[in-house]
Design an enzyme around this catalytic site. Sequence first.
Site, mmCIF file in Angstrom:
data_model
loop_
_atom_site.group_PDB
_atom_site.id
_atom_site.type_symbol
_atom_site.label_atom_id
_atom_site.label_comp_id
_atom_site.label_asym_id
_atom_site.label_seq_id
_atom_site.Cartn_x
_atom_site.Cartn_y
_atom_site.Cartn_z
ATOM 1 N N HIS A 26 0.819 -1.207 0.000
ATOM 2 C CA HIS A 26 0.000 0.000 0.000
ATOM 3 C C HIS A 26 0.860 1.267 0.000
ATOM 4 O O HIS A 26 0.493 2.271 0.608
ATOM 5 C CB HIS A 26 -0.921 0.020 1.225
ATOM 6 C CG HIS A 26 -1.969 -1.048 1.214
ATOM 7 N ND1 HIS A 26 -2.711 -1.363 2.346
ATOM 8 C CD2 HIS A 26 -2.395 -1.878 0.237
ATOM 9 C CE1 HIS A 26 -3.545 -2.343 2.056
ATOM 10 N NE2 HIS A 26 -3.383 -2.668 0.784
ATOM 11 N N ASN A 76 -7.014 0.549 3.451
ATOM 12 C CA ASN A 76 -6.717 0.086 2.092
ATOM 13 C C ASN A 76 -6.984 1.214 1.103
ATOM 14 O O ASN A 76 -7.998 1.908 1.192
ATOM 15 C CB ASN A 76 -7.578 -1.122 1.748
ATOM 16 C CG ASN A 76 -7.546 -2.176 2.843
ATOM 17 O OD1 ASN A 76 -8.100 -1.968 3.921
ATOM 18 N ND2 ASN A 76 -6.907 -3.291 2.584
#
Length: 551
Positions: free
Chosen positions: A488, A531
């Site tokens: 990420h 996320n």
Amino acid sequence: MFGNKKTSSSPYDIETRECDVFIAGAGPIGCAFARKLAELGHNVLMVDTGAKLSPKPGEHLKNAFIYQRNVDSFASVIRGHLQTLSIPTSDQPVLTLDPAAFSVDLANPDYKGFVMNGQNPDQVPYHNLSGSAATYAVGGMATHWTCACPRHHPTIERTSLLSDAEWNTLYPQAEALLNVHNDQFDNSIRHTVVKEALQEEFTEIKDPYRPQSLPLAVQRRTDNSEFVTWSGADTVLGELANNPNYYQDKSGGVLEIVEQHQLKKVIKNGSATSIDYAVVQNLLEWKEVHVKAKVYIIAAGTVLINQILFNSEIDAPNSGLYLSEQPMAFCQVVMLNDILDKIRQDPRFADRVQQHQQENPHDPIPIPTHDPEPQAWIPVSENRPWHCQIHRDAFAYGDLRPNVDSRVIVDLRWFGIVSQQRDSKVTFSHKFKDTFGMPQPTFEFDMIHEDRNRQHDMMEDMLRAAHCLGGFLPGSEPQFMSPGLTLHIHGTARMGDNPNDSVVDTNSQVWGMDNLFLGGNGLIPRGTASNPTLTSVAFALKAAGYIDSIL
């Protein structure tokens, strides 16, 4: 549908293509651009360095029967598709090698910098994001992602560069494209008891931040409710995944996706204010292709978009800077006896438990064999600046041995926030090349004191959650995972309202370039824990609307 001609050039002919919009990267972000722009009437050519792995472009590979029956077997698929971005070279001699065998005198300065298999002699191990990797495939990481799609916290994570009204419009659109739901596991016994145990433990957390069902890009199948369809890039494409000409009959555009074609660089025009054409390498036939478009979009991944900018000599001084990632604390627990006893006694589950025990009289576990896994989360909130996922899923790590019953195992993943600092960055080499012949990336990542203390507090919070759910699975006790392992990374092509500290403006347009746009997690301009995919798709939808207005 697209212009196609060859021009003579030594040592071989160069194919030339023409289109309205050229997109590099066929992951969910590139596909969001493609879907929206084709709907609006523009012909789109999208290339990806990787191969097409499924009948429809970019399908989630976990939809296969075997992986839905045994999710842990999918971990090896993920590992096989992740290509590590920077591997420090080893300078340790192998003293036990057969004396007659070939070896390198590592003290000889002439050999310093010799590399194979993606090793990087410039990488300082302490500052590396050793878990960072890229996926080369049509569909990108959406071929194996977890499909977690939470909205970013409105004040802690979300950028104020977009108004609340814009977020309130873009987030639902992004959720629709990704087919996001938060109720597809609510009928699961495991999911229910895990979520309720967390709610009983964290009573001080109030709505809307209390433990709840995780928003997922997934839908349970109607023909057999034991199975689900996980969203991939094909989900984002919608009807275009089945028919690239779908919008043509509706006064729309056409999409062409070309696999194993790598964008090497974009070439500026004489004034250096716009892109003249893109240089693409046909990896199947090893030919060069030049693509002439009105607009160019690079959505090839957080690190690789900067790699392409560097190779193209684009004047973007903040490219690769302000790199941030999400430190992750991880553990696995075996559910408490008390929780299993509650399952046996809970009237909500009586029929299913009784049927399971009748069909499996020797099974000591009251949970039906194919009961769906837990998929819960605790959102980021003011007093808890970390994102928490409590579930059972496949990652490149944490898969179970065959003799461990997955029904009683719960995974805990806590993702932390790291503030974006200009000195944390990814740079690219003028000397060393990666597997694809592109400039080798090198990471220089560090955390400030405040960020380090925040991760320490996050670990304590995860231990509290683990304690209310079970005991630690031997070998999966609490630990911080390799930096970058969440995949990420963000900030490397950050969005802003000033070219002095950003790479793109709020329409995802590269500063100073008339027709060059970027897409992906790299645009997120502040540290986040949740996320990032949903937010990155939202950025792409906003940019696509602007691109339509200028075409």
